[in-house]
Design an enzyme around this catalytic site. Structure first.
Site, mmCIF file in Angstrom:
data_model
loop_
_atom_site.group_PDB
_atom_site.id
_atom_site.type_symbol
_atom_site.label_atom_id
_atom_site.label_comp_id
_atom_site.label_asym_id
_atom_site.label_seq_id
_atom_site.Cartn_x
_atom_site.Cartn_y
_atom_site.Cartn_z
ATOM 1 N N LYS A 124 46.086 43.079 33.662
ATOM 2 C CA LYS A 124 44.629 43.121 33.774
ATOM 3 C C LYS A 124 44.048 44.237 32.912
ATOM 4 C CE LYS A 124 42.173 45.192 36.890
ATOM 5 N NZ LYS A 124 41.551 45.684 38.130
ATOM 6 N N ASP A 142 39.375 40.952 38.108
ATOM 7 C CA ASP A 142 39.220 42.046 39.062
ATOM 8 C C ASP A 142 38.696 41.458 40.371
ATOM 9 O OD1 ASP A 142 36.550 41.474 38.612
ATOM 10 O OD2 ASP A 142 36.017 43.485 37.946
#
Length: 215
Positions: A124, A142
């Site tokens: 990420k 997220d």
């Protein structure tokens, strides 16, 4: 069980996100790839607003990977102590800077696999850096993107990595802008608690107000 949107619905959702967030960018404040990487690392389970309060002092004291690589961990901890998980983040920031010096000559490697090989950098974080800095056609998930994608029925997976894969397959293109758009949409409209449904431009596609959290 929530239905997955049709191809036509997905295209409408895409275009509405792009219309409302044409030039969506991160709210993290940075001046170069080093500052962006540090800021994204700090932002894990911490708000961008909090990170932006921390980083001016951090970058004044440690303006380059070289200076951060030589930092005393207690000094870094003191500067970032208002950030969540600051002990572990301080350790990883220093180790990250040391590896960048040792293996990349002090330059931030702007490739996913090389970024993910750095201490404290997962997929990420790597994707967010590449999305923001190079506008790479990548998705990063997220808590905001996870919640929005599940409320809209775009994803059904329980993990961020699987959700990223689902969104990438659903949208295919414009992923960098769509990521930023979904973050802003989730942060300010489709909020975890008390979403502003009366202001929403995707109301007809909403399948639930449940507050989804990644596992």
């Amino acid at each position: 069980m929530a239905k997955r949107p049709s191809k036509e619905a997905i295209e409408t959702i895409r275009h509405r996100f792009l219309d409302h967030y044409k030039e969506a960018k991160t709210e993290l404040l940075y001046r170069n790839a080093y500052e962006l990487l540090v800021s994204v690392m700090l932002s894990a389970q911490c708000t961008d607003k909090r990170v932006n309060l921390i980083t001016p002092a951090l970058f004044e004291r440690f303006p380059t990977p070289e200076s951060l690589a030589l930092a005393e961990i207690d000094e870094v901890k003191k500067i970032i102590q208002s950030c969540s998980f600051f002990n572990n983040k301080a350790k990883n920031l220093i180790l990250m800077a040391q590896k960048i010096l040792q293996e990349h000559g002090g330059e931030i490697p702007l490739e996913q696999s090389l970024l993910m090989a750095l201490p404290g950098v997962g997929q990420k974080t790597a994707n967010v850096v590449l999305i923001e800095y190079l506008e790479k056609n990548l998705m990063a998930v997220d808590t905001h993107v996870f919640r929005v994608s599940h409320r809209l029925g775009l994803a059904k997976s329980k993990t961020p990595a699987q959700t990223e894969e689902e969104l990438s397959k659903a949208f295919k293109k414009d992923l960098s802008t769509l990521h930023q758009a979904m973050v802003l949409f989730g942060r300010y409209l489709c909020k975890a608690q008390k979403p502003l449904c009366e202001e929403c431009f995707l109301t007809e596609f909403c399948q639930t107000r449940q507050n989804f959290k990644p596992k």
